[in-house]
Design an enzyme around this catalytic site. Structure first.
Site, PDB file in Angstrom:
ATOM      1  N   SER A 123       4.932  -4.872   4.178  1.00  7.90           N
ATOM      2  CA  SER A 123       4.209  -3.720   3.649  1.00  7.90           C
ATOM      3  C   SER A 123       2.841  -3.552   4.290  1.00  7.90           C
ATOM      4  CB  SER A 123       4.032  -3.886   2.133  1.00  7.90           C
ATOM      5  OG  SER A 123       3.109  -2.958   1.608  1.00  7.90           O
ATOM      6  N   GLU A 125       0.350  -2.777   2.724  1.00  2.00           N
ATOM      7  CA  GLU A 125      -0.623  -3.323   1.772  1.00  2.00           C
ATOM      8  C   GLU A 125      -1.133  -4.688   2.222  1.00  2.00           C
ATOM      9  OE1 GLU A 125      -2.006  -2.253  -1.199  1.00  2.00           O
ATOM     10  OE2 GLU A 125      -1.160  -0.248  -0.935  1.00  2.00           O
ATOM     11  N   TYR A 147       0.423  -8.432  -5.241  1.00  2.00           N
ATOM     12  CA  TYR A 147       1.592  -7.902  -4.532  1.00  2.00           C
ATOM     13  C   TYR A 147       1.442  -8.085  -3.033  1.00  2.00           C
ATOM     14  CZ  TYR A 147       4.448  -4.344  -2.196  1.00  2.00           C
ATOM     15  OH  TYR A 147       5.298  -3.694  -1.332  1.00  2.00           O
TER      16      TYR A 147
END
Length: 329
Positions: A123, A125, A147
């Site tokens: 990801s 992120e 996460y």
């Protein structure tokens, strides 16, 4: 006939990937976690074409069984606790599923079908508090949520299995990708659902958090093609998948409201409850490597994506209204 095992098959990406693989003649196996109320909404139209196997990323034995049953040529690990906000309230569960779950899946493949090609859903992120813009495959990670930290672990354990055991294991570092199948808890879908409700007279306001956050948004249907392309290469590698454009949440909101003839300023309320403890301000991907080596390109523009999602939510809610009216009368 090639065989593919997909975790997270009922999610947004899993549903689009299943469609793609079925169109290409694959036999698709979907790993599903047993729940009292299973949700097949995204795959209802292809549910009977998928071979279902019960399993859980936190249970290695169930994953070994899934690989034994499916005997896959390709494994796509898309399952995760993927809602960033929830990762602060459920950090342990996020770590067990999104981090250790990757190890469990890799280990099951290594033990049962080591020649299978493995895709890990990494990801954007992971870049978090970015150290350079745009972000590419060599950009250092600086995760800003439980996460994202879990995704960094999943990414590096995939690299480690590739280098330690010679597995064909790839990570796709996908920047934000959306669609009408995105969960309602995600900001993009929250916006388009809210716009549809306001347009249809079902709501009179939309509460959002940080409107200045910038993201690189693309269409999930485009991005799953990159996943497949990664596993068709001669050598395994990691790739950033992105549009190379960045837009604020405010821009997303403006386009969505103006598309239905409304002024977003009349309806949007900023709510501190939706501000993250540690915000990621800017994500912008450089997918040059994917374009040159995979021949991948995006097909749906940012504005087309927003309008597609608004249209889908208006259609969904209109049908729901009609059904309710029919039942009442």
């Amino acid at each position: 006939m090639k065989r593919a095992l997909i975790t997270g098959v009922t999610g947004q990406d899993g549903s689009y990937l299943s469609e793609l693989l079925l169109e290409k003649g694959y036999k698709v196996f979907g790993l599903r976690r047993r729940t009292s109320t299973p949700n097949f909404e995204n795959v209802e139209h292809i549910k009977d074409q998928i071979e279902w196997i019960d399993g859980d990323l936190t249970d290695l034995a169930s994953l070994i069984r899934a690989v034994e049953i499916s005997q896959p040529d390709e494994v796509y690990n898309l399952a995760a606790q993927s809602f960033v906000a929830t990762s602060w309230s459920q950090p342990i569960a996020t770590a067990q599923i999104t981090a250790l779950g990757v190890t469990n899946m890799l280990e099951a493949v290594r033990l049962v079908k080591p020649d299978a090609r493995f895709y890990q859903a990494s990801s954007s992120e992971m870049f978090g508090k970015v150290v350079e813009t745009p972000q590419k495959e060599t950009t250092p990670f600086y995760p800003r949520s439980p996460y994202a930290v879990a995704k960094v672990y999943g990414h590096w354990i995939t690299v480690n299995y590739r280098e330690s055991f010679g597995m064909f294991a790839c990570s796709g570092i996908l920047f934000n990708h959306e669609s009408p199948r995105r969960g309602l808890e995600f900001v993009t879908r929250k916006v388009t659902d809210g716009v549809a409700r306001i347009k249809l007279g079902l709501a009179n306001e939309l509460r959002l958090g940080n409107l200045d956050a910038k993201r690189d948004w693309g269409f999930a249907g485009d991005y799953v093609k990159a996943m497949w392309l990664m596993l068709q290469q001669d050598e395994p590698d990691d790739y950033v998948i992105a549009t190379g454009e960045t837009h604020t949440v405010r821009e997303f909101v403006e386009i969505a409201f103006s598309y239905v003839g409304l002024d977003w300023k009349d309806y949007v309320v900023q709510d501190e409850r939706f501000i993250r403890p540690a915000e990621v301000d800017l994500l912008l991907g450089d997918c040059t490597k994917a374009k040159e080596k995979l021949g991948w390109k995006q097909e749906v523009s940012f504005e087309e994506l927003v309008k597609m999602m608004v249209d889908a939510d208006i259609e969904r809610l209109s049908k729901s209204q009609s059904k309710m009216l029919y039942n009442v009368t």
